[in-house]
Design an enzyme around this catalytic site. Structure first.
Site, PDB file in Angstrom:
ATOM      1  N   GLU A  69       0.676  -5.656  13.605  1.00  9.48           N
ATOM      2  CA  GLU A  69      -0.557  -6.035  14.316  1.00  9.48           C
ATOM      3  C   GLU A  69      -0.919  -7.487  14.032  1.00  9.48           C
ATOM      4  O   GLU A  69      -1.465  -8.168  14.884  1.00  9.48           O
ATOM      5  CB  GLU A  69      -1.705  -5.143  13.843  1.00  9.48           C
ATOM      6  CG  GLU A  69      -2.144  -4.103  14.832  1.00  9.48           C
ATOM      7  CD  GLU A  69      -3.455  -3.488  14.407  1.00  9.48           C
ATOM      8  OE1 GLU A  69      -3.528  -2.909  13.308  1.00  9.48           O
ATOM      9  OE2 GLU A  69      -4.418  -3.573  15.184  1.00  9.48           O
ATOM     10  N   ARG A 109       0.819  -1.219   0.000  1.00  9.34           N
ATOM     11  CA  ARG A 109       0.000   0.000   0.000  1.00  9.34           C
ATOM     12  C   ARG A 109       0.851   1.267   0.000  1.00  9.34           C
ATOM     13  O   ARG A 109       0.400   2.317  -0.474  1.00  9.34           O
ATOM     14  CB  ARG A 109      -0.976  -0.032   1.186  1.00  9.34           C
ATOM     15  CG  ARG A 109      -2.151  -0.948   0.930  1.00  9.34           C
ATOM     16  CD  ARG A 109      -3.020  -1.075   2.150  1.00  9.34           C
ATOM     17  NE  ARG A 109      -2.632  -2.194   2.974  1.00  9.34           N
ATOM     18  CZ  ARG A 109      -2.839  -2.270   4.298  1.00  9.34           C
ATOM     19  NH1 ARG A 109      -3.428  -1.282   4.925  1.00  9.34           N
ATOM     20  NH2 ARG A 109      -2.471  -3.329   4.973  1.00  9.34           N
TER      21      ARG A 109
HETATM   22  O1  PRP Z   1       2.833   0.043  11.697  1.00  5.95           O
HETATM   23  P1  PRP Z   1       2.752  -1.406  11.353  1.00  5.95           P
HETATM   24  O2  PRP Z   1       2.225  -2.238  12.467  1.00  5.95           O
HETATM   25  O3  PRP Z   1       4.041  -1.928  10.831  1.00  5.95           O
HETATM   26  O4  PRP Z   1       1.667  -1.571  10.231  1.00  5.95           O
HETATM   27  C1  PRP Z   1       1.589  -0.741   9.108  1.00  5.95           C
HETATM   28  C2  PRP Z   1       1.845  -1.493   7.852  1.00  5.95           C
HETATM   29  O5  PRP Z   1       0.860  -2.545   7.697  1.00  5.95           O
HETATM   30  C3  PRP Z   1       0.319  -2.472   6.392  1.00  5.95           C
HETATM   31  O6  PRP Z   1       1.071  -3.204   5.484  1.00  5.95           O
HETATM   32  P2  PRP Z   1       0.985  -4.796   5.331  1.00  5.95           P
HETATM   33  O7  PRP Z   1       2.230  -5.382   5.918  1.00  5.95           O
HETATM   34  O8  PRP Z   1      -0.320  -5.299   5.839  1.00  5.95           O
HETATM   35  O9  PRP Z   1       1.129  -5.019   3.780  1.00  5.95           O
HETATM   36  P3  PRP Z   1       0.317  -4.526   2.492  1.00  5.95           P
HETATM   37  O10 PRP Z   1       0.671  -3.088   2.289  1.00  5.95           O
HETATM   38  O11 PRP Z   1       0.871  -5.403   1.431  1.00  5.95           O
HETATM   39  O12 PRP Z   1      -1.161  -4.722   2.735  1.00  5.95           O
HETATM   40  C4  PRP Z   1       0.397  -1.007   6.050  1.00  5.95           C
HETATM   41  O13 PRP Z   1       0.320  -0.776   4.662  1.00  5.95           O
HETATM   42  C5  PRP Z   1       1.708  -0.584   6.644  1.00  5.95           C
HETATM   43  O14 PRP Z   1       2.801  -0.782   5.766  1.00  5.95           O
HETATM   44  N1  ADE Z   2      -5.523  -2.260  11.508  1.00 10.43           N
HETATM   45  C1  ADE Z   2      -4.908  -2.104  10.334  1.00 10.43           C
HETATM   46  N2  ADE Z   2      -5.608  -1.793   9.232  1.00 10.43           N
HETATM   47  C2  ADE Z   2      -4.990  -1.629   8.050  1.00 10.43           C
HETATM   48  N3  ADE Z   2      -3.678  -1.753   7.885  1.00 10.43           N
HETATM   49  C3  ADE Z   2      -2.943  -2.067   8.949  1.00 10.43           C
HETATM   50  N4  ADE Z   2      -1.616  -2.266   9.084  1.00 10.43           N
HETATM   51  C4  ADE Z   2      -1.398  -2.562  10.368  1.00 10.43           C
HETATM   52  N5  ADE Z   2      -2.505  -2.570  11.083  1.00 10.43           N
HETATM   53  C5  ADE Z   2      -3.502  -2.257  10.202  1.00 10.43           C
END
Ligand code: PRP
Ligand code: ADE
Length: 176
Positions: A100, A63
């Site tokens: 998370e 993302r």
């Molecule tokens: O602050 P944190 O606890 O590290 O969480 C935030 C991260 O989690 C999500 O990515 P995710 O790893 O779910 O991957 P994605 O972007 O591929 O959905 C989001 O896009 C952030 O990069």
């Molecule tokens: N609760 C949440 N929703 C979407 N993206 C996340 N990345 C980490 N925690 C998340």
């Protein structure tokens, strides 16, 4: 409408995704709304302009690519992809962290950052801060200067900001 209010209306809560107990903040409704998406990108680019002298935007797969790459384009500067493990060719630097839901490893091609480059990190969500802290650490190990971090959404009930060691953090919307 105020941008934070617009974002709040267009980010959807999905309970118990991807695992029980997590309320997933789904930005898809915002992404498919052209004017709202454009306003988010412009706002994040304005943060970079205010910081001044940014050489590169870095974004984290996946993302962070969606949000960060258009910010770089808007600024007319380059974009550094920080990828999940095993996606970048050649010698990479890597950092592992918990988030998370589960854990992950991100990688960076060190030669994408010239020593002394001023880098703005952009992502959609700041939650535990694991992803952002790992990314900042990789950029600094590669010789870059993390000028700041900018997010669409911060989950303030998690300690993300405190893990960023005083680096400047901007967010469009905070939720608790
Ligand atoms: O602050 P944190 O606890 O590290 O969480 C935030 C991260 O989690 C999500 O990515 P995710 O790893 O779910 O991957 P994605 O972007 O591929 O959905 C989001 O896009 C952030 O990069
Ligand atoms: N609760 C949440 N929703 C979407 N993206 C996340 N990345 C980490 N925690 C998340």
């Amino acid at each position: 409408m105020v941008l934070s209010d617009l974002c709040a209306r267009l980010i959807r809560d999905v309970p118990d995704y991807p695992e029980p107990g997590v309320v997933f903040k789904d930005i898809t409704p915002l992404l498919v709304n052209g004017p709202a998406f454009a306003a988010v990108i412009k706002h994040l680019a304005d943060i970079a302009r205010a910081a001044g002298g940014i050489d590169l935007v870095a974004g984290m797969e996946a993302r962070g690519f969606i949000i960060g790459a258009p910010v770089a384009t808007e600024l007319g500067i380059g974009f550094v992809p920080v990828r999940k493990a095993g996606k970048l060719p050649g010698v990479t630097m890597e950092a592992s962290y918990d988030l998370e839901y589960g854990s992950a490893t991100v990688e960076l091609l060190p030669d994408t950052i010239a020593p002394g480059s001023r880098v703005l990190i952009v992502d959609d969500v700041l939650a535990t801060g694991g992803t952002a802290a790992a990314t900042a650490s990789l950029i600094e190990q590669a010789g870059g200067i993390v000028v700041g971090l900018a997010f669409l959404l911060e989950l303030t009930f998690l300690p993300g900001r405190s893990r960023l060691a005083g680096r400047p953090v901007d967010v469009i919307l905070s939720v608790d």
